[in-house]
Design a protein around this motif. Sequence first.
Motif, mmCIF file in Angstrom:
data_model
loop_
_atom_site.group_PDB
_atom_site.id
_atom_site.type_symbol
_atom_site.label_atom_id
_atom_site.label_comp_id
_atom_site.label_asym_id
_atom_site.label_seq_id
_atom_site.Cartn_x
_atom_site.Cartn_y
_atom_site.Cartn_z
ATOM 1 N N ILE A 41 0.930 -1.188 -0.001
ATOM 2 C CA ILE A 41 0.071 -0.012 0.136
ATOM 3 C C ILE A 41 0.883 1.167 0.160
ATOM 4 O O ILE A 41 1.476 1.450 1.160
ATOM 5 C CB ILE A 41 -0.936 0.023 1.149
ATOM 6 C CG1 ILE A 41 -1.706 -1.251 1.299
ATOM 7 C CG2 ILE A 41 -1.920 1.118 1.314
ATOM 8 C CD1 ILE A 41 -2.684 -1.549 2.357
ATOM 9 N N GLY A 42 0.735 1.950 -1.141
ATOM 10 C CA GLY A 42 1.823 2.931 -1.245
ATOM 11 C C GLY A 42 0.823 4.418 -1.259
ATOM 12 O O GLY A 42 -0.210 4.497 -0.829
ATOM 13 N N TYR A 43 1.695 5.496 -1.444
ATOM 14 C CA TYR A 43 1.140 6.772 -1.371
ATOM 15 C C TYR A 43 0.974 7.471 -2.750
ATOM 16 O O TYR A 43 1.710 6.954 -3.612
ATOM 17 C CB TYR A 43 2.037 7.629 -0.503
ATOM 18 C CG TYR A 43 2.179 7.119 0.909
ATOM 19 C CD1 TYR A 43 1.447 7.748 2.115
ATOM 20 C CD2 TYR A 43 3.148 6.166 1.323
ATOM 21 C CE1 TYR A 43 1.688 7.054 3.306
ATOM 22 C CE2 TYR A 43 3.124 5.428 2.585
ATOM 23 C CZ TYR A 43 2.465 6.063 3.525
ATOM 24 O OH TYR A 43 2.487 5.658 4.744
ATOM 25 N N ASP A 44 0.400 8.648 -2.741
ATOM 26 C CA ASP A 44 0.353 9.237 -4.112
ATOM 27 C C ASP A 44 1.383 10.593 -4.189
ATOM 28 O O ASP A 44 1.050 11.494 -4.785
ATOM 29 C CB ASP A 44 -1.215 9.973 -4.246
ATOM 30 C CG ASP A 44 -1.596 10.785 -3.263
ATOM 31 O OD1 ASP A 44 -1.152 10.839 -2.409
ATOM 32 O OD2 ASP A 44 -2.786 11.549 -3.446
ATOM 33 N N PHE A 45 2.276 10.476 -3.343
ATOM 34 C CA PHE A 45 3.414 11.624 -3.252
ATOM 35 C C PHE A 45 4.766 11.027 -2.684
ATOM 36 O O PHE A 45 4.573 9.822 -2.369
ATOM 37 C CB PHE A 45 2.919 12.805 -2.366
ATOM 38 C CG PHE A 45 2.615 12.401 -0.812
ATOM 39 C CD1 PHE A 45 3.521 12.618 0.046
ATOM 40 C CD2 PHE A 45 1.463 11.712 -0.405
ATOM 41 C CE1 PHE A 45 3.388 12.326 1.473
ATOM 42 C CE2 PHE A 45 1.224 11.480 0.940
ATOM 43 C CZ PHE A 45 2.243 11.505 1.935
ATOM 44 N N HIS A 46 5.551 11.719 -2.465
ATOM 45 C CA HIS A 46 6.876 11.493 -2.020
ATOM 46 C C HIS A 46 7.326 9.805 -2.693
ATOM 47 O O HIS A 46 7.934 9.211 -2.140
ATOM 48 C CB HIS A 46 7.140 11.064 -0.589
ATOM 49 C CG HIS A 46 7.122 12.526 0.270
ATOM 50 N ND1 HIS A 46 6.750 12.698 1.581
ATOM 51 C CD2 HIS A 46 7.498 13.666 -0.103
ATOM 52 C CE1 HIS A 46 6.942 13.716 1.929
ATOM 53 N NE2 HIS A 46 7.291 14.444 0.864
ATOM 54 N N HIS A 47 7.340 10.042 -4.087
ATOM 55 C CA HIS A 47 7.986 8.832 -4.727
ATOM 56 C C HIS A 47 9.465 9.244 -5.237
ATOM 57 O O HIS A 47 10.081 9.305 -6.103
ATOM 58 C CB HIS A 47 7.204 8.918 -5.995
ATOM 59 C CG HIS A 47 5.697 8.281 -5.865
ATOM 60 N ND1 HIS A 47 4.860 8.101 -7.012
ATOM 61 C CD2 HIS A 47 4.976 8.179 -4.920
ATOM 62 C CE1 HIS A 47 3.629 7.745 -6.757
ATOM 63 N NE2 HIS A 47 3.944 7.806 -5.145
ATOM 64 N N VAL A 48 10.291 9.099 -4.037
ATOM 65 C CA VAL A 48 11.587 9.449 -4.110
ATOM 66 C C VAL A 48 12.441 8.216 -3.388
ATOM 67 O O VAL A 48 11.874 7.235 -3.048
ATOM 68 C CB VAL A 48 12.091 10.947 -3.239
ATOM 69 C CG1 VAL A 48 11.228 12.031 -4.163
ATOM 70 C CG2 VAL A 48 11.373 10.648 -1.808
ATOM 71 N N PHE A 49 13.768 8.648 -3.381
ATOM 72 C CA PHE A 49 14.779 7.360 -2.683
ATOM 73 C C PHE A 49 14.186 6.129 -3.399
ATOM 74 O O PHE A 49 14.481 5.781 -4.564
ATOM 75 C CB PHE A 49 14.713 7.603 -1.243
ATOM 76 C CG PHE A 49 15.145 8.830 -0.642
ATOM 77 C CD1 PHE A 49 15.990 9.551 -1.161
ATOM 78 C CD2 PHE A 49 14.295 9.521 0.208
ATOM 79 C CE1 PHE A 49 16.688 10.713 -0.529
ATOM 80 C CE2 PHE A 49 14.575 10.690 0.726
ATOM 81 C CZ PHE A 49 15.983 11.239 0.120
ATOM 82 N N SER A 50 13.904 5.195 -2.497
ATOM 83 C CA SER A 50 13.803 3.758 -2.778
ATOM 84 C C SER A 50 12.478 3.382 -3.002
ATOM 85 O O SER A 50 12.113 2.178 -3.239
ATOM 86 C CB SER A 50 14.226 2.776 -1.572
ATOM 87 O OG SER A 50 15.549 2.973 -1.251
ATOM 88 N N TYR A 51 11.615 4.444 -3.530
ATOM 89 C CA TYR A 51 10.183 3.950 -3.818
ATOM 90 C C TYR A 51 9.886 3.129 -4.970
ATOM 91 O O TYR A 51 9.222 2.220 -4.938
ATOM 92 C CB TYR A 51 9.436 5.693 -3.983
ATOM 93 C CG TYR A 51 7.898 5.231 -4.146
ATOM 94 C CD1 TYR A 51 7.261 5.213 -3.059
ATOM 95 C CD2 TYR A 51 7.164 4.829 -5.278
ATOM 96 C CE1 TYR A 51 5.734 4.924 -2.910
ATOM 97 C CE2 TYR A 51 5.920 4.786 -5.499
ATOM 98 C CZ TYR A 51 5.384 4.641 -4.276
ATOM 99 O OH TYR A 51 3.760 4.441 -4.279
ATOM 100 N N TYR A 52 10.809 3.319 -6.286
ATOM 101 C CA TYR A 52 10.484 2.499 -7.188
ATOM 102 C C TYR A 52 11.406 1.331 -7.315
ATOM 103 O O TYR A 52 10.620 0.387 -7.699
ATOM 104 C CB TYR A 52 11.013 3.427 -8.406
ATOM 105 C CG TYR A 52 9.796 4.555 -8.750
ATOM 106 C CD1 TYR A 52 8.721 4.362 -9.500
ATOM 107 C CD2 TYR A 52 10.237 5.964 -8.596
ATOM 108 C CE1 TYR A 52 7.744 5.434 -9.507
ATOM 109 C CE2 TYR A 52 9.301 6.896 -8.852
ATOM 110 C CZ TYR A 52 8.169 6.772 -9.355
ATOM 111 O OH TYR A 52 7.099 7.708 -9.534
#
Length: 299
Positions: A41-52
């Motif tokens: 379950i992810g977020y719709d913001f802060h797609h930074v660092f290790s997100y992808y």
Amino acid sequence: MKTDHISGKKFDVGLFSLSYESRARAFVERSDVSFGRGCAIGYDFHHVFSYYKNKDFYEGLNFDVFEIPDEDLCGVMSDILSGFSDKEIDVFFDISSMSRHRISVILICLLENLKKGSTISVAYTPAKYSPPPERCPPVKYIGPICEELTGALGDLEKPAACIISLGYEENKALGAVNSIDPADCWLFVPVSREEPFKEKVLANNASLIGMCGGGRTLFCEIDDPSSMYRDMKSLLKGVLRDFRPIFLPLGPKIFTAVAVVLAHEFSPHVPVWRVSSGDKEEPVDREPDDYSIVFPLKK
């Protein structure tokens, strides 16, 4: 409790946070547990660092991936649990990289909707120690952690009291106490394997600890959430006799899980609050420590 007791276990549902922290995938990478349905379950913001990298990891395991705002979380949880309303199930819930608000919403959904006899294994992987921020961002919100845990007004002749687990941000807890203005406070100091963490907790909360005194300051091992639950429950029973308590879980997120479970158990008499800087908080990629713990619950 360590994780040996769940080695090789297959859970009906696994719930994980898809976040920017590298520790978001640490438990799955290290363990041999499996899941009938895995959900990230992810977020719709802060797609930074290790997100992808985390997203690719979970998609590679055929997990269902949700990238949603907070207001959609209850709907997603209803969808995930919709096929299990008539049977006992085992749920694995990793809170390590999840916001306190989401931890509370998901735990309440599980506690209220799972069939009696179901189990919930709440997992937490601590982060490796890193120094606290030199400057804390301004607080934008102090209030209930979620709608279900706002609590009742109760006996207004009783004064309010705070039960606080401390973090290592300088005077963050003190600022919350000054805002709430309770008649009394009890403090839990988290003790982990990282000695510098405890030292910073004590140093950066010295003013509040001095105000509350030694008799109101308790030390608690984060590696043993079952003992944490018993200690907090024992304290809560005593505080309820004379006060209207408010849980304020700062610091390690395992305190949030324990506070939510106790608030649900004593509902509606014990609200749980959070302190948030909202979008002013700078993202930090927290690396996992080399161990995890599990807080076992039975519905």
